[in-house]
Design a protein around this motif. Sequence first.
Motif, PDB file in Angstrom:
ATOM      1  N   THR A   7     -33.247 -19.054  -5.085  1.00  0.00           N
ATOM      2  CA  THR A   7     -34.077 -20.427  -5.310  1.00  0.00           C
ATOM      3  C   THR A   7     -34.075 -21.492  -4.155  1.00  0.00           C
ATOM      4  O   THR A   7     -32.909 -21.560  -3.717  1.00  0.00           O
ATOM      5  CB  THR A   7     -33.982 -20.820  -6.727  1.00  0.00           C
ATOM      6  N   VAL A  25     -37.345 -18.432  -3.165  1.00  0.00           N
ATOM      7  CA  VAL A  25     -38.448 -18.637  -4.186  1.00  0.00           C
ATOM      8  C   VAL A  25     -38.097 -20.164  -4.742  1.00  0.00           C
ATOM      9  O   VAL A  25     -37.125 -20.792  -4.540  1.00  0.00           O
ATOM     10  CB  VAL A  25     -38.731 -17.537  -5.268  1.00  0.00           C
ATOM     11  N   GLU A  29     -39.111 -21.006 -13.285  1.00  0.00           N
ATOM     12  CA  GLU A  29     -39.052 -19.671 -13.916  1.00  0.00           C
ATOM     13  C   GLU A  29     -40.262 -18.932 -13.107  1.00  0.00           C
ATOM     14  O   GLU A  29     -39.952 -17.479 -12.698  1.00  0.00           O
ATOM     15  CB  GLU A  29     -39.164 -19.644 -15.405  1.00  0.00           C
ATOM     16  N   GLN A  30     -41.592 -19.316 -13.003  1.00  0.00           N
ATOM     17  CA  GLN A  30     -42.585 -18.562 -12.390  1.00  0.00           C
ATOM     18  C   GLN A  30     -42.321 -17.951 -10.977  1.00  0.00           C
ATOM     19  O   GLN A  30     -42.608 -16.912 -10.876  1.00  0.00           O
ATOM     20  CB  GLN A  30     -43.955 -19.311 -12.410  1.00  0.00           C
ATOM     21  N   SER A  31     -41.831 -18.888 -10.188  1.00  0.00           N
ATOM     22  CA  SER A  31     -41.353 -18.624  -8.842  1.00  0.00           C
ATOM     23  C   SER A  31     -40.498 -17.408  -8.888  1.00  0.00           C
ATOM     24  O   SER A  31     -40.598 -16.505  -7.946  1.00  0.00           O
ATOM     25  CB  SER A  31     -40.953 -19.592  -8.085  1.00  0.00           C
ATOM     26  N   VAL A  33     -39.970 -15.179 -11.353  1.00  0.00           N
ATOM     27  CA  VAL A  33     -40.322 -13.942 -11.888  1.00  0.00           C
ATOM     28  C   VAL A  33     -41.378 -13.489 -10.497  1.00  0.00           C
ATOM     29  O   VAL A  33     -41.491 -12.043 -10.305  1.00  0.00           O
ATOM     30  CB  VAL A  33     -41.349 -14.312 -13.073  1.00  0.00           C
ATOM     31  N   ASP A  34     -42.170 -14.336 -10.118  1.00  0.00           N
ATOM     32  CA  ASP A  34     -43.101 -13.685  -8.954  1.00  0.00           C
ATOM     33  C   ASP A  34     -42.228 -13.038  -7.790  1.00  0.00           C
ATOM     34  O   ASP A  34     -42.585 -12.092  -7.092  1.00  0.00           O
ATOM     35  CB  ASP A  34     -43.898 -14.884  -8.284  1.00  0.00           C
ATOM     36  N   GLY A  35     -40.998 -13.648  -7.162  1.00  0.00           N
ATOM     37  CA  GLY A  35     -40.157 -13.276  -6.256  1.00  0.00           C
ATOM     38  C   GLY A  35     -39.597 -11.780  -6.792  1.00  0.00           C
ATOM     39  O   GLY A  35     -39.557 -10.906  -5.878  1.00  0.00           O
ATOM     40  N   ALA A  37     -40.922  -9.711  -8.918  1.00  0.00           N
ATOM     41  CA  ALA A  37     -42.081  -8.790  -8.909  1.00  0.00           C
ATOM     42  C   ALA A  37     -42.590  -8.445  -7.853  1.00  0.00           C
ATOM     43  O   ALA A  37     -42.674  -7.104  -7.407  1.00  0.00           O
ATOM     44  CB  ALA A  37     -43.398  -9.531  -9.627  1.00  0.00           C
ATOM     45  N   SER A  38     -42.406  -9.238  -6.603  1.00  0.00           N
ATOM     46  CA  SER A  38     -42.584  -8.821  -5.431  1.00  0.00           C
ATOM     47  C   SER A  38     -41.743  -7.955  -4.694  1.00  0.00           C
ATOM     48  O   SER A  38     -42.005  -6.868  -4.146  1.00  0.00           O
ATOM     49  CB  SER A  38     -42.705  -9.911  -4.291  1.00  0.00           C
ATOM     50  N   LYS A  41     -42.347  -4.320  -6.622  1.00  0.00           N
ATOM     51  CA  LYS A  41     -43.519  -3.526  -6.031  1.00  0.00           C
ATOM     52  C   LYS A  41     -43.613  -3.112  -4.624  1.00  0.00           C
ATOM     53  O   LYS A  41     -44.413  -2.499  -4.272  1.00  0.00           O
ATOM     54  CB  LYS A  41     -44.760  -4.616  -5.933  1.00  0.00           C
TER      55      LYS A  41
END
Length: 81
Positions: A7, A25, A29-31, A33-35, A37-38, A41
């Motif tokens: 973070t 990131v 929390e959302q950042s 999760v997005d990190g 997820a990237s 993927k």
Amino acid sequence: QKAVIATRFSGIEEQIVNGESGLIVGNNEQSIVDGLASLLKDPDLVLRLAKSPLQPAVLDDSEKVESIERLIQGQEKNDRD
């Protein structure tokens, strides 16, 4: 091999180059999760981050701990003088 995700906080840019030696990131929390997820993927991104030459220094806390111990010992010496 592991990829680093961190973070954003003061000094992190000196330890991790975003997108090269890890992902930086936002500190929410959302950042995070997005990190994550990237990374899930994009296996090629994980491999690239994990193979970064900066990785060992980022992950090796022993050098950081030793540096802090030296600072503390120096302060204790100064306090005694």
